[in-house]
Design a protein around this motif. Structure first.
Motif, short mmCIF file in Angstrom:
data_model
loop_
_atom_site.label_atom_id
_atom_site.label_comp_id
_atom_site.label_asym_id
_atom_site.label_seq_id
_atom_site.Cartn_x
_atom_site.Cartn_y
_atom_site.Cartn_z
N LEU A 1 0.82 -1.27 0.05
CA LEU A 1 -0.23 0.14 0.09
C LEU A 1 1.01 1.24 0.15
CD1 LEU A 1 -2.74 -1.16 2.79
CD2 LEU A 1 -2.91 -1.17 0.16
N VAL A 2 0.39 2.27 -0.65
CA VAL A 2 0.97 3.43 -0.67
C VAL A 2 0.22 4.62 0.09
CG1 VAL A 2 2.05 5.22 -2.31
CG2 VAL A 2 2.15 2.85 -3.04
N LEU A 3 0.85 5.38 0.70
CA LEU A 3 0.37 6.60 1.27
C LEU A 3 0.10 7.76 0.35
CD1 LEU A 3 -0.63 7.86 4.01
CD2 LEU A 3 1.41 8.56 4.42
N ASN A 4 -1.04 8.01 0.24
CA ASN A 4 -1.22 9.08 -0.71
C ASN A 4 -2.10 10.30 0.18
OD1 ASN A 4 -2.18 11.01 -2.70
ND2 ASN A 4 -3.56 9.55 -3.82
N GLU A 5 -1.55 11.34 0.59
CA GLU A 5 -2.06 12.33 1.37
C GLU A 5 -3.33 13.08 0.75
OE1 GLU A 5 0.99 14.79 2.63
OE2 GLU A 5 2.43 13.34 3.54
N ASN A 6 -3.42 12.83 -0.52
CA ASN A 6 -4.58 13.54 -1.01
C ASN A 6 -5.96 12.83 -0.79
OD1 ASN A 6 -3.07 15.91 -1.94
ND2 ASN A 6 -2.59 14.93 -4.04
N ASN A 7 -5.87 11.48 -0.65
CA ASN A 7 -6.92 10.88 -0.49
C ASN A 7 -7.00 10.47 1.02
OD1 ASN A 7 -8.91 9.39 -1.28
ND2 ASN A 7 -7.82 7.46 -1.82
#
Length: 119
Positions: free
Chosen positions: A108-114
């Motif tokens: 999993l990748v951390l997407n700060e916009n989501n």
């Protein structure tokens, strides 16, 4: 006359002996307690024995209940200790860094916009 005096004396002595025998027989027949008093005494003794047995029985029941209370309290303390240990484990396992490393291992990748904050 002498014979008459002797007969009179013997009669008086016999009467005196009879009176003494009557007194002795009355003393032998006289009881310390009457039958009614004996019945009342036995009833009282029976009630005292019943009361003593009842008190001892109640004390035994109280002892059993107190023992059960102590056992329950000790099991409650043991369960509270287990619960506090589990709360410590939950707090250790729910740290942000640990969750982030597990997420990265799973791809999993951390997407700060989501990111959404829920209150």
């Amino acid at each position: 006359m002498g014979n008459l005096a002797r007969n009179l004396q013997q009669q008086q002595q016999e009467r005196h002996n009879e009176v003494q025998k009557q007194h002795r027989s009355e003393k032998k027949n006289a009881f310390w307690l009457s039958p009614g008093e004996k019945v009342l005494g036995l009833a009282f003794a029976g009630m005292v024995c019943f009361g003593a047995i009842h008190i001892i029985s109640n004390q035994a029941d109280i002892y059993k209940v107190n023992k059960q209370i102590q056992e329950v309290q000790s099991s409650i303390k043991e369960q509270q200790k287990v619960n506090s240990d589990l709360n410590v484990q939950v707090s250790e396992l729910s740290t942000y860094e640990r969750i982030l490393t597990k997420a990265k291992k799973m791809g999993l990748v951390l997407n700060e916009n989501n990111v959404k904050v829920v209150q």
